[in-house]
Design an enzyme around this catalytic site. Structure first.
Site, PDB file in Angstrom:
ATOM      1  N   PHE A 215      12.714  38.145  28.393  1.00  0.00           N
ATOM      2  CA  PHE A 215      13.866  38.061  27.579  1.00  0.00           C
ATOM      3  C   PHE A 215      13.666  38.082  26.179  1.00  0.00           C
ATOM      4  O   PHE A 215      14.675  38.244  25.337  1.00  0.00           O
ATOM      5  CB  PHE A 215      14.685  36.737  27.878  1.00  0.00           C
ATOM      6  CG  PHE A 215      15.090  36.552  29.232  1.00  0.00           C
ATOM      7  CD1 PHE A 215      16.291  37.200  29.826  1.00  0.00           C
ATOM      8  CD2 PHE A 215      14.360  35.844  30.177  1.00  0.00           C
ATOM      9  CE1 PHE A 215      16.662  36.781  31.165  1.00  0.00           C
ATOM     10  CE2 PHE A 215      14.643  35.486  31.450  1.00  0.00           C
ATOM     11  CZ  PHE A 215      15.728  36.121  31.906  1.00  0.00           C
ATOM     12  N   LEU A 216      12.597  38.694  25.761  1.00  0.00           N
ATOM     13  CA  LEU A 216      12.314  38.756  24.355  1.00  0.00           C
ATOM     14  C   LEU A 216      13.026  39.837  23.641  1.00  0.00           C
ATOM     15  O   LEU A 216      13.562  40.848  24.373  1.00  0.00           O
ATOM     16  CB  LEU A 216      10.627  39.078  24.199  1.00  0.00           C
ATOM     17  CG  LEU A 216      10.369  40.426  24.580  1.00  0.00           C
ATOM     18  CD1 LEU A 216      10.224  41.678  23.974  1.00  0.00           C
ATOM     19  CD2 LEU A 216       8.598  40.376  24.666  1.00  0.00           C
ATOM     20  N   ARG A 217      13.085  39.565  22.465  1.00  0.00           N
ATOM     21  CA  ARG A 217      13.806  40.716  21.490  1.00  0.00           C
ATOM     22  C   ARG A 217      12.863  41.413  20.916  1.00  0.00           C
ATOM     23  O   ARG A 217      11.856  40.806  20.085  1.00  0.00           O
ATOM     24  CB  ARG A 217      14.791  39.919  20.607  1.00  0.00           C
ATOM     25  CG  ARG A 217      15.925  39.058  21.283  1.00  0.00           C
ATOM     26  CD  ARG A 217      16.247  38.077  19.877  1.00  0.00           C
ATOM     27  NE  ARG A 217      15.529  37.112  19.891  1.00  0.00           N
ATOM     28  CZ  ARG A 217      15.665  36.236  18.975  1.00  0.00           C
ATOM     29  NH1 ARG A 217      16.609  36.108  17.886  1.00  0.00           N
ATOM     30  NH2 ARG A 217      14.538  35.248  18.487  1.00  0.00           N
ATOM     31  N   GLU A 218      13.039  42.781  20.733  1.00  0.00           N
ATOM     32  CA  GLU A 218      12.114  43.515  19.810  1.00  0.00           C
ATOM     33  C   GLU A 218      12.194  43.156  18.502  1.00  0.00           C
ATOM     34  O   GLU A 218      13.384  42.736  18.128  1.00  0.00           O
ATOM     35  CB  GLU A 218      12.292  45.115  20.075  1.00  0.00           C
ATOM     36  CG  GLU A 218      11.599  45.465  21.065  1.00  0.00           C
ATOM     37  CD  GLU A 218      11.833  47.080  21.479  1.00  0.00           C
ATOM     38  OE1 GLU A 218      12.008  47.761  20.592  1.00  0.00           O
ATOM     39  OE2 GLU A 218      11.774  47.334  22.736  1.00  0.00           O
TER      40      GLU A 218
ATOM     41  N   ASN B 247      21.494  40.572  30.162  1.00  0.00           N
ATOM     42  CA  ASN B 247      21.730  41.603  29.173  1.00  0.00           C
ATOM     43  C   ASN B 247      23.376  42.063  29.159  1.00  0.00           C
ATOM     44  O   ASN B 247      23.872  42.400  28.050  1.00  0.00           O
ATOM     45  CB  ASN B 247      20.864  42.879  29.423  1.00  0.00           C
ATOM     46  CG  ASN B 247      19.348  42.446  28.809  1.00  0.00           C
ATOM     47  OD1 ASN B 247      19.310  41.527  28.195  1.00  0.00           O
ATOM     48  ND2 ASN B 247      18.699  43.514  29.112  1.00  0.00           N
TER      49      ASN B 247
ATOM     50  N   LEU C  53      28.192  38.086  17.854  1.00  0.00           N
ATOM     51  CA  LEU C  53      29.422  38.094  17.674  1.00  0.00           C
ATOM     52  C   LEU C  53      29.672  38.743  16.218  1.00  0.00           C
ATOM     53  O   LEU C  53      30.485  38.389  15.532  1.00  0.00           O
ATOM     54  CB  LEU C  53      30.138  36.732  17.449  1.00  0.00           C
ATOM     55  CG  LEU C  53      30.864  36.351  18.926  1.00  0.00           C
ATOM     56  CD1 LEU C  53      31.547  35.044  18.803  1.00  0.00           C
ATOM     57  CD2 LEU C  53      31.356  37.189  19.829  1.00  0.00           C
TER      58      LEU C  53
ATOM     59  N   GLY D 162      30.275  45.624  14.655  1.00  0.00           N
ATOM     60  CA  GLY D 162      29.434  46.810  13.948  1.00  0.00           C
ATOM     61  C   GLY D 162      29.476  48.308  14.783  1.00  0.00           C
ATOM     62  O   GLY D 162      30.310  48.350  15.468  1.00  0.00           O
TER      63      GLY D 162
ATOM     64  N   CYS E 184      16.901  48.579  26.016  1.00  0.00           N
ATOM     65  CA  CYS E 184      17.162  47.864  27.175  1.00  0.00           C
ATOM     66  C   CYS E 184      18.697  47.843  27.612  1.00  0.00           C
ATOM     67  O   CYS E 184      19.014  48.186  28.787  1.00  0.00           O
ATOM     68  CB  CYS E 184      16.756  46.402  26.929  1.00  0.00           C
ATOM     69  SG  CYS E 184      15.066  46.217  27.054  1.00  0.00           S
TER      70      CYS E 184
END
Ligand SMILES: NC(=O)c1ccc[n+]([C@@H]2O[C@H](COP(=O)([O-])OP(=O)(O)OC[C@H]3O[C@@H](n4cnc5c(N)ncnc54)[C@H](O)[C@@H]3O)[C@@H](O)[C@H]2O)c1
Length: 433
Positions: free
Chosen positions: A148-151, A204, A246, A249, A256
């Site tokens: 579940f990591l975020r780049e 996701n 939230l 943009g 992903c």
């Protein structure tokens, strides 16, 4: 660790930090060469320091010999790519290739952990692909341990995850993998293989849904003169909703969300079900660039022959990943309309644009202002937000800012004489008092 990209390398370094011995395997020998000489082949904060530490301690090594890596390891993580096919389904060829190599080289009991994001039922296939190549029928268990990591925050997320999900059909194998994470304090959820696979996709999809939701509300805010950032704050304070994801943009992109949503939609179709919410989530996102271009043209008129400067190419800050980045879509669409494009990103294409991307690269942010008719911010890099916008306004031909991330200080920019557009943003006279 088979596959040494964003996920594989980060997971490997996290496991080294937890005192495990890790061999990283990759078929990309150029990448391995860089890694062996202490260099990270992509931009991800914090990894280099740990790479240096664990290479010098001898707890981490690299090889392109998958067979040898398989024979020498007890646990085999699969962290290869799972790209989309043209029908939205997931291309499992990299996983299959790895599973077959494991089968051909198995020399004892192994636990194979799939960390690559792959559709429901993949781990069962991995098990079958291994056994098909393994004449001695040695015991092997397959575990699903989705990532579940975020780049941009990969290392932090690997060391401080919200949860670890372990899917398995065999309790012994599941406990074996859970023990690897003993030193990490977070909920550890033990579940079935298929459940673990679906948890990753559902997570996701839910996050993408939050973004598309607020983007749609942003359009309504534009129509009614309401500030979407205030709406987001107001709903986010409800603990049932939460404030994250939230921010209105230009929409989601990256390596992903687009492929994982396509894959989930495909899973619904394969099950003869209609993924109505997911289709809407994708539709809002697919039309968001168009929506912004309409806003730009309303303020600037026909963009043919105009100079538009793109600030930020990466799909989000602190990464150099441009897979499905909104900036690429914006550049291509504006080029098609006849605009002349300049771009600056602190880490992406520092030296030259990739072949085929119709953009002139600037070596500094300040160059993007020169004779520009519009600055279009597409990645909210910190140094963009803290830039001296006041001193550079006069260098622009038309001082128009399109803020694709609602990240800039609208009130300050308006006071400096810029024309500012951010989705659902309302100039606050109160804030300037
Ligand atoms: N990047 C993310 O933020 C993220 C987050 C969560 C999950 N995931 C999932 O993790 C998986 C990997 O993603 P990534 O971004 O790290 O990909 P990546 O493209 O950065 O890395 C994949 C690596 O696998 C290597 N590889 C391919 N075939 C191989 C083989 N047969 N043997 C050895 N190495 C091989 C490639 O050379 C590459 O270095 C994907 O399924 C992705 O969906 C990614």
């Amino acid at each position: 660790m088979i596959g040494t990209g964003y996920v594989g390398l980060t997971t490997a370094l996290m496991l080294c930090e937890l005192n495990h011995q890790v061999v990283c395997i990759d078929t990309d020998t150029a990448k391995l060469k860089q890694l062996k000489s202490n260099r990270i082949p992509f931009h991800e904060p914090g990894l280099e320091e740990l790479l240096n530490r664990h290479l010098s301690r001898g707890s981490l090594s690299f090889t392109s010999d998958t067979g040898q890596g398989v024979r020498e390891s007890d646990i085999l993580f699969i962290t290869v790519g799972t790209p989309s096919k043209s029908d939205g389904s997931t291309d499992l060829s990299q996983i299959k290739n790895v599973a077959e190599t494991i089968g051909s080289n198995q020399n004892g009991y192994k636990v194979v952990v799939n960390k690559s994001t792959a559709p429901v039922g993949t781990c069962e296939k991995v098990h079958r692909w291994i056994l098909e190549r393994q004449p001695r029928k040695l015991p092997v268990d397959v575990v699903c341990n989705p990532e579940f990591l975020r780049e941009g925050k990969a290392l932090y997320d690997a060391l401080h995850p919200d949860r670890v999900v372990i899917g398995a059909e065999n309790g012994k194998a599941a406990r074996f993998i859970r023990n690897l994470y003993d030193a990490i304090s977070c909920p550890k959820m033990m579940t079935g293989l298929r459940t673990a696979e679906l948890i990753k996709y559902s997570a996701n999809a839910f996050l993408a849904m939050k973004i598309s939701f607020i983007n749609e509300i942003g359009r309504l805010c534009d129509a009614h003169g309401v500030d979407v950032t205030d709406v987001a704050t107001g709903i986010g304070l409800d603990s049932r909703i939460g404030s994250r994801f939230l921010k209105a943009g230009i929409g989601w992109g990256g390596s992903c969300f687009p492929k994982d949503l396509a894959s989930l939609v495909h899973m619904f179709e394969q099950a003869d079900l209609s993924p109505r919410i997911l289709e809407a989530v994708r539709q809002v996102n697919d039309t968001q660039v168009e929506y912004y271009l309409r806003q730009l043209e309303e303020r600037l008129g026909d963009v043919r022959g105009k100079t538009i400067s793109i600030l930020g190419i990466a799909f989000k800050p602190d990464t150099d990943d441009i897979r499905e980045a909104p900036a690429i879509k914006v550049i291509q669409a504006l080029h098609k309309k006849g605009a002349f494009l300049k771009a600056y990103d602190p880490v992406v294409f520092i030296h030259r644009a990739p072949t085929g991307l119709p953009v002139t690269l600037c070596s500094e942010m300040s160059e993007t202002f020169e004779d520009s008719d519009c600055i279009f911010l597409l990645t909210e890099w910190k140094n963009f937000l803290h830039f001296d916008w006041k001193s550079h306004r006069h260098r622009m031909r038309t001082p128009l800012i399109i803020d694709g991330r609602n990240a800039l200080d609208q009130n300050a920019l308006t006071q400096y004489g810029y024309i500012y557009y951010g989705i659902g943003r309302v100039y606050s006279k109160l804030a300037s008092l």
